[in-house]
Scaffold this motif. Structure first.
Motif, PDB file in Angstrom:
ATOM      1  N   GLY A  50      20.566  -5.372 -31.973  1.00  0.00           N
ATOM      2  CA  GLY A  50      19.523  -5.857 -32.857  1.00  0.00           C
ATOM      3  C   GLY A  50      20.063  -6.836 -33.873  1.00  0.00           C
ATOM      4  N   ALA A  51      21.042  -7.632 -33.463  1.00  0.00           N
ATOM      5  CA  ALA A  51      21.677  -8.596 -34.359  1.00  0.00           C
ATOM      6  C   ALA A  51      22.288  -9.706 -33.521  1.00  0.00           C
ATOM      7  N   ILE A  52      22.588 -10.833 -34.174  1.00  0.00           N
ATOM      8  CA  ILE A  52      23.271 -11.926 -33.501  1.00  0.00           C
ATOM      9  C   ILE A  52      24.724 -11.980 -33.961  1.00  0.00           C
ATOM     10  N   HIS A  53      25.587 -12.376 -33.055  1.00  0.00           N
ATOM     11  CA  HIS A  53      27.017 -12.475 -33.306  1.00  0.00           C
ATOM     12  C   HIS A  53      27.488 -13.827 -32.772  1.00  0.00           C
ATOM     13  N   GLU A  54      28.367 -14.482 -33.524  1.00  0.00           N
ATOM     14  CA  GLU A  54      28.835 -15.828 -33.172  1.00  0.00           C
ATOM     15  C   GLU A  54      30.273 -15.809 -32.667  1.00  0.00           C
ATOM     16  N   PHE A  55      30.559 -16.709 -31.716  1.00  0.00           N
ATOM     17  CA  PHE A  55      31.900 -16.827 -31.152  1.00  0.00           C
ATOM     18  C   PHE A  55      32.218 -18.310 -30.977  1.00  0.00           C
ATOM     19  N   ALA A 153      16.143 -10.680 -32.802  1.00  0.00           N
ATOM     20  CA  ALA A 153      17.024  -9.624 -32.310  1.00  0.00           C
ATOM     21  C   ALA A 153      16.702  -8.289 -32.968  1.00  0.00           C
ATOM     22  N   GLU A 154      16.438  -8.315 -34.281  1.00  0.00           N
ATOM     23  CA  GLU A 154      16.099  -7.085 -34.985  1.00  0.00           C
ATOM     24  C   GLU A 154      14.815  -6.467 -34.444  1.00  0.00           C
ATOM     25  N   GLY A 160      22.414 -10.289 -29.460  1.00  0.00           N
ATOM     26  CA  GLY A 160      22.444 -11.738 -29.324  1.00  0.00           C
ATOM     27  C   GLY A 160      23.859 -12.270 -29.494  1.00  0.00           C
ATOM     28  N   LEU A 161      24.341 -13.031 -28.521  1.00  0.00           N
ATOM     29  CA  LEU A 161      25.702 -13.566 -28.528  1.00  0.00           C
ATOM     30  C   LEU A 161      25.625 -15.090 -28.486  1.00  0.00           C
ATOM     31  N   PRO A 178      27.437 -21.648 -43.318  1.00  0.00           N
ATOM     32  CA  PRO A 178      26.943 -20.262 -43.247  1.00  0.00           C
ATOM     33  C   PRO A 178      25.775 -20.115 -42.289  1.00  0.00           C
ATOM     34  N   THR A 179      25.679 -18.960 -41.668  1.00  0.00           N
ATOM     35  CA  THR A 179      24.552 -18.614 -40.797  1.00  0.00           C
ATOM     36  C   THR A 179      24.173 -17.166 -41.085  1.00  0.00           C
ATOM     37  N   ALA A 180      23.131 -16.700 -40.420  1.00  0.00           N
ATOM     38  CA  ALA A 180      22.661 -15.331 -40.604  1.00  0.00           C
ATOM     39  C   ALA A 180      23.320 -14.348 -39.646  1.00  0.00           C
ATOM     40  N   ALA A 181      24.334 -14.779 -38.917  1.00  0.00           N
ATOM     41  CA  ALA A 181      24.981 -13.904 -37.939  1.00  0.00           C
ATOM     42  C   ALA A 181      25.612 -12.689 -38.607  1.00  0.00           C
ATOM     43  N   THR A 182      25.525 -11.559 -37.943  1.00  0.00           N
ATOM     44  CA  THR A 182      26.122 -10.321 -38.460  1.00  0.00           C
ATOM     45  C   THR A 182      27.633 -10.380 -38.403  1.00  0.00           C
ATOM     46  N   SER A 183      28.167 -10.983 -37.369  1.00  0.00           N
ATOM     47  CA  SER A 183      29.626 -11.153 -37.281  1.00  0.00           C
ATOM     48  C   SER A 183      29.934 -12.537 -36.711  1.00  0.00           C
TER      49      SER A 183
END
Length: 251
Positions: A50-55, A153-154, A160-161, A178-183
């Motif tokens: 329920g969250a987005i994560h960035e790579f 996602a929430e 979300g990747l 900055p973004t709203a990504a959780t990690s």
């Protein structure tokens, strides 16, 4: 006379309401890496559903970028259900995804002609729900767009990747915004694991957790994803010199 059959319209509305209520009441869970040293650094013991994560790759080159994509693919491989992969550049190598556990029969590819459409497809897939994960390849991720993806996602509880890819050095600087990504993670290629005989050992990566909500940043020297999408931590991680910890493809 009482109606014996259920009204299909009312039944459909009830199902929709139950689905929405379930999305609101659903407790957040996490997908662990299975490596205690990493999971202990992550609130909830893993990457939050329920969250987005960035790579992103540690450098602007294609090699580090490919490592970041494979890292995300290994995470997606350890989820249950179909995986939607949204992209605008038709250069994704499906056999490489299969080598890290994400087999073609699980992946639904959504190819868009513009990056704006990739964002739209990603948001729609995140809102749909019922998927193992949604992956999107992006160059830029404005704050407003990232918030929309995070809210989507929430609402569904989907993982979300977001794989950040660039064609030139100037685009790489966008990852600093900055973004709203959780990690947010940065993946760099390290020299492969040495073998006692001539040959190539298991690929090694430097995984930098550069941001995590309600947590602290950290970095880990890991073995690349195996055929089940799992990673491993090298015993001497954190003890190497600055030279060994840099990507072999980063100047």
């Amino acid at each position: 006379m009482a109606q014996t059959g259920a009204n299909p319209i009312i039944s459909d509305l009830r199902d929709r309401i139950q689905h929405l209520e379930g999305a609101v009441a659903r407790p957040k869970t996490a997908l662990p890496f299975g490596v205690s040293e990493i999971d202990e650094r992550l609130p909830g013991g893993g990457l939050t559903y329920g969250a987005i994560h960035e790579f992103a790759g540690g450098g602007a080159g294609a090699i580090d970028g490919a490592a970041a994509a494979l890292f995300a693919a290994g995470i997606a491989a350890r989820t249950k259900g179909k995986v939607v992969w949204c992209l605008a550049r038709p250069d994704l190598f499906a056999p490489a995804l299969a080598q890290v556990g994400l087999h073609p029969d699980r992946v639904i590819y959504v190819e868009a002609i513009k990056e704006e459409y990739v964002l739209e497809a990603c948001e729609e897939a995140l809102r749909f729900g019922g998927l193992g994960a949604v992956v999107a390849e992006l160059v830029r991720l404005p704050m407003v767009a990232s918030r929309r993806l995070q809210l989507a996602a929430e609402g569904s509880g989907t993982l979300g990747l977001l794989v950040r890819r660039w064609r030139r050095q100037t685009e790489a600087g966008d990852f600093g915004h900055p973004t709203a990504a959780t990690s947010r993670w940065r993946i760099s290629v390290l020299p492969s694991d040495p073998l006692p005989v001539p040959g190539l050992g298991r690929a090694r990566w430097l995984a930098e957790l550069i941001r995590i909500k309600a947590g602290e940043s950290a970095d880990f020297e890991i073995g690349a994803c195996d055929a089940q999408g799992r990673i491993s931590l090298f015993p001497d991680a954190g003890n190497g010199s600055d030279q060994t910890r840099r990507s072999v493809h980063t100047g």
